[in-house]
Design an enzyme around this catalytic site. Structure first.
Site, PDB file in Angstrom:
ATOM      1  N   ARG A  15       0.833  -1.196   0.000  1.00 52.21           N
ATOM      2  CA  ARG A  15       0.000   0.000   0.000  1.00 52.21           C
ATOM      3  C   ARG A  15       0.873   1.254   0.000  1.00 52.21           C
ATOM      4  O   ARG A  15       2.084   1.192   0.221  1.00 52.21           O
ATOM      5  CB  ARG A  15      -0.916   0.008   1.234  1.00 52.21           C
ATOM      6  N   LYS A  75       1.624   2.041   7.325  1.00 49.96           N
ATOM      7  CA  LYS A  75       1.973   1.233   8.488  1.00 49.96           C
ATOM      8  C   LYS A  75       2.942   1.972   9.399  1.00 49.96           C
ATOM      9  O   LYS A  75       3.589   2.949   9.016  1.00 49.96           O
ATOM     10  CB  LYS A  75       2.600  -0.093   8.052  1.00 49.96           C
ATOM     11  N   TYR A  94      -0.975   4.476  10.636  1.00 50.10           N
ATOM     12  CA  TYR A  94      -1.348   3.494  11.649  1.00 50.10           C
ATOM     13  C   TYR A  94      -0.122   3.241  12.527  1.00 50.10           C
ATOM     14  O   TYR A  94       0.956   2.935  12.009  1.00 50.10           O
ATOM     15  CB  TYR A  94      -1.765   2.168  11.005  1.00 50.10           C
ATOM     16  N   HIS A  96      -0.553   1.592  16.103  1.00 51.44           N
ATOM     17  CA  HIS A  96      -0.815   0.433  16.968  1.00 51.44           C
ATOM     18  C   HIS A  96       0.266   0.320  18.051  1.00 51.44           C
ATOM     19  O   HIS A  96       0.884  -0.730  18.249  1.00 51.44           O
ATOM     20  CB  HIS A  96      -0.891  -0.853  16.143  1.00 51.44           C
ATOM     21  N   GLU A 118      -5.675   4.861  13.777  1.00 47.27           N
ATOM     22  CA  GLU A 118      -6.608   3.952  14.449  1.00 47.27           C
ATOM     23  C   GLU A 118      -7.286   4.548  15.670  1.00 47.27           C
ATOM     24  O   GLU A 118      -8.244   3.963  16.200  1.00 47.27           O
ATOM     25  CB  GLU A 118      -5.912   2.633  14.830  1.00 47.27           C
ATOM     26  N   ASP A 270      -2.427  -6.724  15.127  1.00 47.94           N
ATOM     27  CA  ASP A 270      -1.799  -5.403  15.222  1.00 47.94           C
ATOM     28  C   ASP A 270      -1.870  -4.832  16.630  1.00 47.94           C
ATOM     29  O   ASP A 270      -1.063  -3.984  17.005  1.00 47.94           O
ATOM     30  CB  ASP A 270      -2.473  -4.419  14.253  1.00 47.94           C
TER      31      ASP A 270
END
Length: 366
Positions: A15, A75, A94, A96, A118, A270
């Site tokens: 991505r 990510k 993101y 996490h 998130e 995750d």
């Protein structure tokens, strides 16, 4: 503002944080966008597409981080990127954090501004930047689970939907949120017998109203989970606690109750995973077996369908990117309660309570 879009260097992550369409929207507002060479290739976007939209292409990831005031990714940064992140630089991706103390401490040390997709949260409690990837991951969990039930890859040798004269597989979905609903919808569509569990009775009533007859709802408890495991072929873990580690709903001792070749797919990996035996895997090496139970715990499942995932993600992140670019992070977060919830680590301080609690670190209330 100067905005950087680096290549995602996590294993098999195809991505990209911004499409040419997003670049165009930013450059027409007089922002500068710097895209690393071939950053969009895995998602089907080419350097010339970005150039035509007004971006500048840079050869290396180091150049992108060096020039950018804000980094837009997909990510979390991995170890090779830690040293590239600068003081006061905004990183929008993101994160996490609750699943990685090393990442948390690295971002504290960087004194950057970490805004996590998130935890951006609307007034109704929904997570608008998590929804599209949860939709993708929920649907993929059944696609992958069905594949790994095949005997050549150590599954039980069961066709998810069965055939006339042969019963379909039994699927247990833990969590009735976006992931769980999408997983149940896909499994039901293939003809499986599906049970979806949650502790929210209001949500279970909603699910019962919208799902077909081969989906049953049940209150989630250890007793009920244990009751289902001996007759379940595929378990999907889709539990989410905002910003915090996922609860361990299936412990190692429960694996002995499952039949050999049962498949468990942990979409919550995750956030640390909702199975005690979970550890993150990659698309290159996606599964492992413990007590004859096949574990699929890929930490970036949507990365396997990058075009769909990139477009779905950037459809929802772009308005926030534009807001951050136009107003600067401080004003943008002051003006948007939703975006302010995305602040996780700010200039060396943890400002999201659940992350501090996960590692026993100091929390700075905003």
């Amino acid at each position: 503002m100067k905005i950087g879009v680096p290549i995602e260097i996590k294993n098999n992550e195809n991505r990209v944080g911004m499409t040419p369409s997003g670049v165009f929207e930013l450059t027409k507002r007089n922002h500068e966008v710097y895209v690393q060479k071939n950053a969009g290739f895995g998602s089907g976007f080419f350097d010339q597409d970005y150039i035509d939209a007004g971006a500048t292409i840079l050869e290396t990831i180091e150049e992108v981080y060096e020039v950018a005031e804000m980094i837009v990714k997909v990510k979390e940064p991995i170890e090779q990127e830690y040293s590239l992140i600068k003081k006061d630089q905004v990183v929008f991706t993101y994160f996490h954090f609750a699943s990685s103390e090393a990442l948390t401490k690295a971002m504290i040390d960087s004194e950057s501004v970490c805004i996590a997709y998130e935890t951006v949260e609307d007034a109704d409690g929904s997570l608008p930047l998590l929804v599209p990837m949860s939709e993708v991951a929920g649907r993929m969990s059944i696609q992958q689970g069905a594949k790994y039930l095949e005997k050549p890859i150590k599954g039980r040798g069961i066709l998810l939907g069965g055939v006339p004269g042969v019963k379909p597989a039994n699927v247990l979905v833990l969590g009735g949120g976006i992931v769980g609903i999408q997983a149940a919808k896909m499994a039901a569509g293939l003809g499986a017998n599906v049970t979806i569990m949650d502790i929210n009775m209001k949500q279970l009533r909603y699910i019962a109203d919208i799902m077909p007859a081969n989906v049953n709802t049940e209150f989630s408890s250890e007793y009920n989970i244990r009751k289902h495991l001996p007759k379940t072929d595929l378990v999907i873990g889709g539990v989410l606690i905002k910003g915090a580690k996922a609860p361990k709903l299936i412990t190692k001792d429960m694996l002995k109750d499952m039949r050999p070749g049962t498949v468990i797919v942990d979409v919550a990996v995750d956030q640390g995973g909702c199975f005690e035996t979970t550890h993150a895997t990659t698309h290159q090496d996606p599964t492992y077996i413990i007590d004859d139970v096949v574990h699929y715990c890929v930490a970036n499942m949507p990365g396997a369908v990058p075009y769909t995932s990139t477009v779905a993600l950037t459809n929802v992140t772009l308005p926030y990117v534009i807001k951050l670019a136009n107003e600067g992070w401080e004003q943008a977060c002051a003006n948007s309660a939703s975006l302010a919830k995305g602040l996780n680590v700010v200039k060396g301080d943890i400002v999201y309570k659940e992350i501090a609690e996960a590692f026993g670190l100091e929390f700075l209330a905003s």
